[in-house]
Design an enzyme around this catalytic site. Structure first.
Site, short mmCIF file in Angstrom:
data_model
loop_
_atom_site.label_atom_id
_atom_site.label_comp_id
_atom_site.label_asym_id
_atom_site.label_seq_id
_atom_site.Cartn_x
_atom_site.Cartn_y
_atom_site.Cartn_z
N GLU A 71 0.84 -1.22 0.00
CA GLU A 71 0.00 0.00 0.00
C GLU A 71 0.86 1.26 0.00
OE1 GLU A 71 -3.26 -0.01 2.82
OE2 GLU A 71 -3.38 2.18 2.75
N LYS A 92 -7.45 -0.86 11.36
CA LYS A 92 -6.83 -1.26 10.07
C LYS A 92 -5.59 -0.40 9.83
CE LYS A 92 -6.27 -1.40 5.42
NZ LYS A 92 -5.38 -0.56 4.62
N ASP A 111 3.97 -14.40 11.34
CA ASP A 111 2.68 -14.82 10.78
C ASP A 111 1.66 -13.69 10.98
OD1 ASP A 111 0.17 -15.90 10.38
OD2 ASP A 111 0.61 -17.78 11.41
N HIS A 152 -2.55 10.56 0.24
CA HIS A 152 -2.77 9.25 -0.38
C HIS A 152 -2.63 9.31 -1.89
CE1 HIS A 152 -4.07 6.33 2.55
NE2 HIS A 152 -4.40 5.54 1.55
C1 MEV Z 1 -5.83 3.25 5.06
O1 MEV Z 1 -5.10 2.13 4.67
C2 MEV Z 1 -5.85 3.40 6.57
C3 MEV Z 1 -6.71 4.54 7.10
O2 MEV Z 1 -8.04 4.42 6.61
C4 MEV Z 1 -6.70 4.43 8.61
C5 MEV Z 1 -7.67 5.34 9.34
O3 MEV Z 1 -8.70 5.71 8.78
O4 MEV Z 1 -7.38 5.64 10.51
C6 MEV Z 1 -6.19 5.87 6.67
#
Ligand code: MEV
Length: 442
Positions: A85, A280, A296, A393
């Site tokens: 990513e 995430k 792992d 991003h």
């Molecule tokens: C993207 O991979 C992760 C985010 O969505 C985490 C978040 O929203 O805190 C930017």
């Protein structure tokens, strides 16, 4: 219609590719080329990778990046990260740099216990089962001596075995619930071997336990397996500084930023939809280091999300507060990691990753990984509560788009310069590239 294939695993690598490309692709030749271009010319290295799993047909590359300037408990690290990513490594590096000037990350291992269970069915009196367990427990431990000997020499081994009655949830269901200390090994093989031995001994000994009736003596072992839920293999990472030192952003004051940041964390604490995405973001950092160090990541993911739900509602793994003018942001996460065994002695890049990290033991690696997770979370929340996530991003994603559009080296340079001051969208990138190309043609 595609027919099932018999004996696929016995085919050679080329035969496997032959069958796959002929069966699933319109253009078998191009597919074959796409697969084979990732074969390593070093035959020994290729063989090593072939033998990690079954039915290997090629290698699947992930970028291996590094995030420098991580100050953790006063020691400087450059953290290796394997991840596809865009922006994760950049975000980690940025957060590391930010906290480098503000005291760095403070981390500590809270506990290191791992768990495994023998799940079994027993039809009879619980008090007789308890009496049997009491007599057989020393033998359960004794019979695993051949497995535990060297782990014990190093200070680890089986910590305890408990008998658990689960019949309120499932008729006739009981467990041997065992706890382990596996030191620098992740310990899956060690734990599973011990559990399978417990199961064997337990079943055999039950046949001869005098107090059992005929029916009671036939214990049915369902399965023996470690648990990836490790709430007692826990690490904490923290950053903190006076609120006024947080200021880096022109649009918000330090106080406004700190409050907005804490609000964002509180939302993740109480709102599961947000908590999943919040966590995430943490796992972006965690998984990348876990993968680079040959651990792992599925086990880590499963354990982390279970831990995030431990109070009955899925919640944030990180927390933040402002107290007496001090902003504190911290993360607590279970991480069962290893720095010996598994891929660690095998994969050449894992060896590089571990050496780059000063050959950490498992406890040190837990702390490094937790710091990477916290840094990632900090970077994401900082963007989200200030500029929004898309700006950074899309800038990072620009290179992917340019590659998709087959931009040349020179075009990429021009486009990166152009998008320093312009908003990146698919449309805008396409348009800008067309106009650059038109200008070049004139
Ligand atoms: C993207 O991979 C992760 C985010 O969505 C985490 C978040 O929203 O805190 C930017």
């Amino acid at each position: 219609m595609i027919k099932p294939i018999k004996g696929f695993s016995k085919l050679s690598k080329s035969e496997k590719i032959e069958w796959i490309t002929a069966t699933y692709f319109n253009d078998a030749k191009t597919a074959k080329q796409a697969i084979q271009q990732y074969w390593n010319t070093d035959r020994k290295l290729q063989q090593l990778h072939d033998e990690f799993i079954e039915n290997t047909i090629t290698n699947y590359y992930l970028p291996f990046g590094v995030a420098p300037n991580f100050l953790i408990n006063g020691k400087l690290y450059t953290i290796p990260m394997a991840i596809e990513e865009s922006s994760v490594v950049a975000a980690a590096s940025k957060a590391a740099k930010f906290w480098l000037d503000r005291g760095g990350f403070k981390t500590k291992v809270i506990s290191t216990t791992k768990i495994g269970q023998v799940h079994f069915m027993y039809h009879g009196s619980f008090s007789k089962l308890q009496a049997f367990f009491k007599t057989v427990k020393p033998k359960l431990i004794e019979d695993t001596k051949h497995i535990t000997k060297s782990m014990e020499k190093r200070g680890g081994g089986i910590l305890d075995i408990e008998l658990r009655n689960k019949t309120e949830d499932l008729k006739d269901y009981y467990q041997l619930h065992a706890t382990f200390e596996t030191l620098d090994a992740m310990g899956a093989n060690f734990i599973n071997s011990c559990l399978e031995q417990f199961a064997k001994t337990f079943k055999m000994e039950a046949l001869h336990f005098e107090e059992f009736s005929e029916a009671e003596s036939h214990i049915q072992i369902v399965m023996s397996i470690l648990s990836n839920y490790v709430p007692n293999c826990l690490v904490r990472a923290e950053v903190s500084c006076p609120v006024e030192d947080l200021n880096e952003n022109k649009t918000l004051s330090s106080e406004e930023f700190a409050h907005k940041f804490v609000q964002a964390v509180k939302i993740a604490e109480i709102e599961p939809y947000r908590a999943v995405t919040h966590n995430k973001g943490i796992m972006n950092g965690i998984d990348a280091v876990v993968l680079a160090t040959g651990n792992d990541f599925r086990a880590i993911e499963a354990g982390a999300h279970a831990y995030a739900s431990r109070n009955g509602r899925y919640s944030s793994l990180s927390h933040a507060e402002i107290k007496d003018g001090i902003f504190t942001f911290w993360l607590e996460i279970p991480l069962a990691l290893g720095t010996v065994g598994g891929l660690t002695n095998l994969h050449p890049l894992v060896k590089v990753a571990l050496e780059m990290l000063h050959q950490p033991d498992a406890k040190e690696l837990m702390q490094i990984v937790a710091a990477a997770g916290l840094a990632q979370n900090f970077a994401a929340l900082r963007s989200l509560t200030t500029t929004g996530i898309q700006e950074g991003h899309m800038k990072m994603h620009l290179m992917n788009m340019l590659n998709q559009l087959h931009a040349t080296k020179d075009e990429k340079k021009k486009m990166v310069a152009y998008f320093k001051h312009n908003t990146v969208t698919h449309n805008a990138v396409e348009k800008a590239l067309i106009s650059i190309r038109m200008l070049a043609d004139e």
